[in-house]
Design a protein around this motif. Structure first.
Motif, PDB file in Angstrom:
ATOM      1  N   CYS A 184      -0.255  -4.445  -4.732  1.00 42.16           N
ATOM      2  CA  CYS A 184      -0.575  -5.080  -3.456  1.00 42.16           C
ATOM      3  C   CYS A 184      -1.471  -6.300  -3.679  1.00 42.16           C
ATOM      4  O   CYS A 184      -2.182  -6.396  -4.684  1.00 42.16           O
ATOM      5  CB  CYS A 184      -1.269  -4.093  -2.522  1.00 42.16           C
ATOM      6  SG  CYS A 184      -2.907  -3.574  -3.092  1.00 42.16           S
ATOM      7  N   GLN A 242       7.098  -2.705   6.703  1.00 41.62           N
ATOM      8  CA  GLN A 242       7.606  -1.533   5.988  1.00 41.62           C
ATOM      9  C   GLN A 242       6.722  -0.334   6.319  1.00 41.62           C
ATOM     10  O   GLN A 242       5.504  -0.399   6.174  1.00 41.62           O
ATOM     11  CB  GLN A 242       7.606  -1.765   4.476  1.00 41.62           C
ATOM     12  CG  GLN A 242       8.124  -0.563   3.673  1.00 41.62           C
ATOM     13  CD  GLN A 242       7.974  -0.749   2.169  1.00 41.62           C
ATOM     14  OE1 GLN A 242       7.073  -1.434   1.695  1.00 41.62           O
ATOM     15  NE2 GLN A 242       8.881  -0.136   1.410  1.00 41.62           N
ATOM     16  N   TRP A 254       7.443   2.689  -3.881  1.00 42.35           N
ATOM     17  CA  TRP A 254       8.253   2.097  -2.813  1.00 42.35           C
ATOM     18  C   TRP A 254       7.556   0.941  -2.082  1.00 42.35           C
ATOM     19  O   TRP A 254       8.167   0.264  -1.257  1.00 42.35           O
ATOM     20  CB  TRP A 254       8.636   3.179  -1.809  1.00 42.35           C
ATOM     21  CG  TRP A 254       9.780   4.050  -2.277  1.00 42.35           C
ATOM     22  CD1 TRP A 254      10.324   4.080  -3.522  1.00 42.35           C
ATOM     23  CD2 TRP A 254      10.498   5.012  -1.496  1.00 42.35           C
ATOM     24  NE1 TRP A 254      11.335   5.005  -3.575  1.00 42.35           N
ATOM     25  CE2 TRP A 254      11.464   5.594  -2.345  1.00 42.35           C
ATOM     26  CE3 TRP A 254      10.397   5.442  -0.188  1.00 42.35           C
ATOM     27  CZ2 TRP A 254      12.343   6.579  -1.897  1.00 42.35           C
ATOM     28  CZ3 TRP A 254      11.265   6.436   0.254  1.00 42.35           C
ATOM     29  CH2 TRP A 254      12.240   6.991  -0.590  1.00 42.35           C
ATOM     30  N   LYS A 298       6.304  -2.580  -1.087  1.00 40.78           N
ATOM     31  CA  LYS A 298       6.762  -3.932  -1.387  1.00 40.78           C
ATOM     32  C   LYS A 298       5.721  -4.666  -2.247  1.00 40.78           C
ATOM     33  O   LYS A 298       4.540  -4.675  -1.900  1.00 40.78           O
ATOM     34  CB  LYS A 298       7.006  -4.718  -0.095  1.00 40.78           C
ATOM     35  CG  LYS A 298       8.188  -4.250   0.721  1.00 40.78           C
ATOM     36  CD  LYS A 298       8.520  -5.198   1.851  1.00 40.78           C
ATOM     37  CE  LYS A 298       7.425  -5.233   2.910  1.00 40.78           C
ATOM     38  NZ  LYS A 298       7.839  -6.015   4.113  1.00 40.78           N
ATOM     39  N   SER A 332       2.184  -7.148  -1.329  1.00 41.91           N
ATOM     40  CA  SER A 332       2.053  -7.007   0.123  1.00 41.91           C
ATOM     41  C   SER A 332       0.617  -6.646   0.504  1.00 41.91           C
ATOM     42  O   SER A 332      -0.202  -6.287  -0.332  1.00 41.91           O
ATOM     43  CB  SER A 332       3.003  -5.920   0.624  1.00 41.91           C
ATOM     44  OG  SER A 332       2.760  -4.700  -0.063  1.00 41.91           O
ATOM     45  N   ASP A 350       1.698  -5.876   5.891  1.00 44.95           N
ATOM     46  CA  ASP A 350       3.135  -5.921   5.608  1.00 44.95           C
ATOM     47  C   ASP A 350       3.708  -4.521   5.441  1.00 44.95           C
ATOM     48  O   ASP A 350       4.888  -4.284   5.671  1.00 44.95           O
ATOM     49  CB  ASP A 350       3.404  -6.708   4.312  1.00 44.95           C
ATOM     50  CG  ASP A 350       2.777  -8.075   4.315  1.00 44.95           C
ATOM     51  OD1 ASP A 350       3.005  -8.819   5.283  1.00 44.95           O
ATOM     52  OD2 ASP A 350       2.046  -8.400   3.355  1.00 44.95           O
ATOM     53  N   VAL A 351       2.841  -3.603   4.989  1.00 41.89           N
ATOM     54  CA  VAL A 351       3.241  -2.219   4.719  1.00 41.89           C
ATOM     55  C   VAL A 351       2.237  -1.285   5.376  1.00 41.89           C
ATOM     56  O   VAL A 351       1.027  -1.497   5.264  1.00 41.89           O
ATOM     57  CB  VAL A 351       3.297  -1.932   3.198  1.00 41.89           C
ATOM     58  CG1 VAL A 351       3.722  -0.490   2.935  1.00 41.89           C
ATOM     59  CG2 VAL A 351       4.214  -2.914   2.485  1.00 41.89           C
ATOM     60  N   ASP A 362      11.304   5.606   4.116  1.00 45.04           N
ATOM     61  CA  ASP A 362      11.068   4.159   4.129  1.00 45.04           C
ATOM     62  C   ASP A 362      11.744   3.620   5.383  1.00 45.04           C
ATOM     63  O   ASP A 362      12.972   3.667   5.502  1.00 45.04           O
ATOM     64  CB  ASP A 362      11.675   3.549   2.865  1.00 45.04           C
ATOM     65  CG  ASP A 362      11.367   2.065   2.729  1.00 45.04           C
ATOM     66  OD1 ASP A 362      10.745   1.487   3.637  1.00 45.04           O
ATOM     67  OD2 ASP A 362      11.761   1.468   1.703  1.00 45.04           O
TER      68      ASP A 362
END
Length: 250
Positions: free
Chosen positions: A43, A117, A16, A18, A21, A89-90, A157
């Motif tokens: 990543c 995220q 899941w 992104k 990221s 980002d995550v 998520d």
């Protein structure tokens, strides 16, 4: 090193994330997830954070062993404390109790924005955790439940869509039966008819019916607090009603 293995639940988390990221893995332990994300080029960078020194020492050894020192960084950190604002980002937080995760999210609010995220997998206090998300404007985009080693796990998520907090109301009786159903079992899981959730519901209902039978059999005995027993019976009836509502979604 492409055959690096993860547990099924961490594989779901990785799936899941992104692509390309910057990932911050909170409570990383031995950095299994960040190493996998780096090895698979999922990543662009991973930051492995943990409040404990010894797991981070092992994490560093693993990072060197698998040749991902250029993509995985370790930091001693209580939650997101060592994370810079908007650096990731995550954000992944998995394998902790719901209350601890709530505290980490609250304290780290200024480190993220509405585009971040969040991949969240609370081990306990699911109802309270979902209420926390609702009250803090954190939207569940999707959710999955799986079973591994006879334990049930959820993965959410999420996006933090608003800074406005709703009034906190965490008492069991404070929400309607429908709201309670979604807080306890997950609106996304129910609407998408998650088969593992159905299995868990049927198991929990059987246990609840057994407890109800026991309480009803003894609540008139001399040494039993009748008022407390009747309150417990009332609560069990509501619990079973909400379970039936959830099972009917299937």
């Amino acid at each position: 090193m492409k055959d690096y293995k993860l547990s099924d639940r961490l594989l779901l988390v990785a799936d899941w994330v992104k692509p390309k990221s910057v990932v911050a893995d909170i409570g990383t332990d031995h950095a299994y997830l960040p190493i996998y994300l780096a090895l698979q080029n999922i990543c662009s960078k991973a930051i492995a954070l943990d409040v404990r020194k010894k797991p981070l020492e092992r994490a560093k050894e693993h990072i060197v062993q698998f040749g991902v020192s250029n993509k995985v960084e370790i930091r001693l950190s209580d939650g997101m404390d060592a994370l810079l604002p908007m650096e990731a980002d995550v954000v992944t937080i998995c394998g902790m109790g719901g209350k601890l995760m709530m505290d980490i999210l609250e304290r780290g609010r200024k480190k993220v924005d509405s585009t971040t995220q969040f991949l969240l997998s609370p081990q306990s206090e699911l109802r309270l955790f979902r209420i926390f998300l609702y009250e803090n404007g954190i939207q569940v985009i999707r959710e999955n439940m799986m079973k591994e080693d006879n334990q049930y796990y959820v993965l959410m998520d999420c996006r933090w869509n608003t800074i406005e907090k709703k009034q906190k109301t965490t008492n069991v009786q404070s929400y309607s039966d429908i709201e309670e159903m979604y807080f306890r079992y997950g609106e996304y899981l129910l609407k998408n008819k998650n088969s593992i959730l159905k299995e868990r519901l049927e198991r929990e209902k059987a246990i609840c019916l057994g407890v109800l039978k026991q309480v009803m059999e003894v609540h008139h005995l001399k040494n039993v607090d009748v008022a407390k027993a009747e309150q417990r019976i009332q609560q069990l009836h509501r619990d079973i009603k909400i379970m039936d509502m959830a099972i009917d979604k299937f």
